[in-house]
Design a protein around this motif. Structure first.
Motif, PDB file in Angstrom:
ATOM      1  N   ILE A  38       0.827  -1.218   0.000  1.00 52.41           N
ATOM      2  CA  ILE A  38       0.000   0.000   0.000  1.00 52.41           C
ATOM      3  C   ILE A  38       0.857   1.261   0.000  1.00 52.41           C
ATOM      4  N   GLU A  39       2.136   1.110  -0.345  1.00 54.84           N
ATOM      5  CA  GLU A  39       3.007   2.278  -0.530  1.00 54.84           C
ATOM      6  C   GLU A  39       2.370   3.141  -1.628  1.00 54.84           C
ATOM      7  N   PRO A  40       2.272   4.464  -1.423  1.00 56.10           N
ATOM      8  CA  PRO A  40       1.546   5.324  -2.376  1.00 56.10           C
ATOM      9  C   PRO A  40       1.925   5.165  -3.847  1.00 56.10           C
ATOM     10  N   GLY A  41       3.212   5.094  -4.155  1.00 54.65           N
ATOM     11  CA  GLY A  41       3.628   4.969  -5.552  1.00 54.65           C
ATOM     12  C   GLY A  41       3.104   3.706  -6.200  1.00 54.65           C
ATOM     13  N   HIS A  42       3.177   2.601  -5.479  1.00 50.45           N
ATOM     14  CA  HIS A  42       2.695   1.313  -5.995  1.00 50.45           C
ATOM     15  C   HIS A  42       1.168   1.335  -6.136  1.00 50.45           C
ATOM     16  N   PHE A  43       0.511   1.795  -5.113  1.00 53.16           N
ATOM     17  CA  PHE A  43      -0.956   1.795  -5.130  1.00 53.16           C
ATOM     18  C   PHE A  43      -1.491   2.711  -6.231  1.00 53.16           C
ATOM     19  N   ARG A  44      -0.849   3.863  -6.419  1.00 55.65           N
ATOM     20  CA  ARG A  44      -1.280   4.800  -7.471  1.00 55.65           C
ATOM     21  C   ARG A  44      -1.099   4.222  -8.857  1.00 55.65           C
ATOM     22  N   CYS A  74      -1.521   3.211 -22.457  1.00 56.51           N
ATOM     23  CA  CYS A  74      -1.876   2.028 -21.680  1.00 56.51           C
ATOM     24  C   CYS A  74      -0.686   1.073 -21.587  1.00 56.51           C
ATOM     25  N   ALA A  75      -0.005   0.852 -22.699  1.00 60.28           N
ATOM     26  CA  ALA A  75       1.160  -0.036 -22.714  1.00 60.28           C
ATOM     27  C   ALA A  75       2.242   0.486 -21.768  1.00 60.28           C
ATOM     28  N   GLU A  76       2.454   1.787 -21.791  1.00 62.14           N
ATOM     29  CA  GLU A  76       3.479   2.407 -20.943  1.00 62.14           C
ATOM     30  C   GLU A  76       3.133   2.260 -19.456  1.00 62.14           C
ATOM     31  N   ILE A  77       1.893   2.531 -19.112  1.00 59.61           N
ATOM     32  CA  ILE A  77       1.465   2.445 -17.714  1.00 59.61           C
ATOM     33  C   ILE A  77       1.431   0.996 -17.236  1.00 59.61           C
ATOM     34  N   CYS A  78       0.974   0.072 -18.074  1.00 57.40           N
ATOM     35  CA  CYS A  78       0.961  -1.350 -17.711  1.00 57.40           C
ATOM     36  C   CYS A  78       2.376  -1.850 -17.466  1.00 57.40           C
ATOM     37  N   GLU A  79       3.325  -1.385 -18.272  1.00 56.47           N
ATOM     38  CA  GLU A  79       4.737  -1.757 -18.109  1.00 56.47           C
ATOM     39  C   GLU A  79       5.238  -1.289 -16.740  1.00 56.47           C
ATOM     40  N   GLU A  80       4.917  -0.060 -16.404  1.00 55.79           N
ATOM     41  CA  GLU A  80       5.312   0.525 -15.114  1.00 55.79           C
ATOM     42  C   GLU A  80       4.656  -0.229 -13.955  1.00 55.79           C
ATOM     43  N   CYS A  81       3.406  -0.599 -14.128  1.00 58.82           N
ATOM     44  CA  CYS A  81       2.677  -1.331 -13.095  1.00 58.82           C
ATOM     45  C   CYS A  81       3.294  -2.718 -12.890  1.00 58.82           C
ATOM     46  N   ALA A  82       3.622  -3.396 -13.980  1.00 59.92           N
ATOM     47  CA  ALA A  82       4.239  -4.721 -13.888  1.00 59.92           C
ATOM     48  C   ALA A  82       5.561  -4.647 -13.124  1.00 59.92           C
ATOM     49  N   LYS A  83       6.360  -3.619 -13.401  1.00 58.30           N
ATOM     50  CA  LYS A  83       7.647  -3.442 -12.711  1.00 58.30           C
ATOM     51  C   LYS A  83       7.433  -3.181 -11.227  1.00 58.30           C
ATOM     52  N   SER A  84       6.448  -2.363 -10.905  1.00 60.63           N
ATOM     53  CA  SER A  84       6.134  -2.058  -9.512  1.00 60.63           C
ATOM     54  C   SER A  84       5.685  -3.323  -8.784  1.00 60.63           C
ATOM     55  N   CYS A  85       4.836  -4.105  -9.437  1.00 57.35           N
ATOM     56  CA  CYS A  85       4.350  -5.359  -8.847  1.00 57.35           C
ATOM     57  C   CYS A  85       5.495  -6.335  -8.619  1.00 57.35           C
TER      58      CYS A  85
END
Length: 110
Positions: A38-44, A74-85
């Motif tokens: 639930i760290e803000p960067g990850h959750f956002r 969408c591709a860019e944000i999904c990539e960032e989300c995958a890395k965060s996860c």
């Protein structure tokens, strides 16, 4: 009538699946786990990913040529989300859905 390609239909499904996975995992997995989940960067980024996936799917369903822009983002944000996860850990399902969506959206944005 806008004729939809099989590739576009697949991308819509990938986007909607990624939307529900990110939103569901954020609300049910991450909130329950706490800590770095639930760290803000990850959750956002999870919330942003869910939202852009829903928007991209909607733009493709509407049949506007602007879907190329939303799919690129969408591709860019999904990539960032995958890395965060990946950094947070224990987020395999979300990573897989995000990466599938990245590939699908890159094809649609091309």
């Amino acid at each position: 009538m806008h004729q939809m390609s099989a590739e576009m239909r697949a991308c819509i499904e990938d986007c909607l699946r990624c939307h529900s996975t990110c939103l569901g995992m954020a609300m049910n997995h991450c909130l329950e786990q706490g800590g770095k989940h639930i760290e803000p960067g990850h959750f956002r980024i999870m919330m942003a990913c869910a939202e852009i996936c829903r928007t991209s799917a909607a733009f493709m369903l509407i049949g506007t040529h602007h879907h190329k822009h939303t799919c690129r983002e969408c591709a860019e944000i999904c990539e960032e989300c995958a890395k965060s996860c990946e950094q947070v850990g224990d987020m395999e399902t979300c990573m897989q859905e995000c990466r599938r969506c990245v590939e699908s959206c890159r094809r649609m944005a091309a």
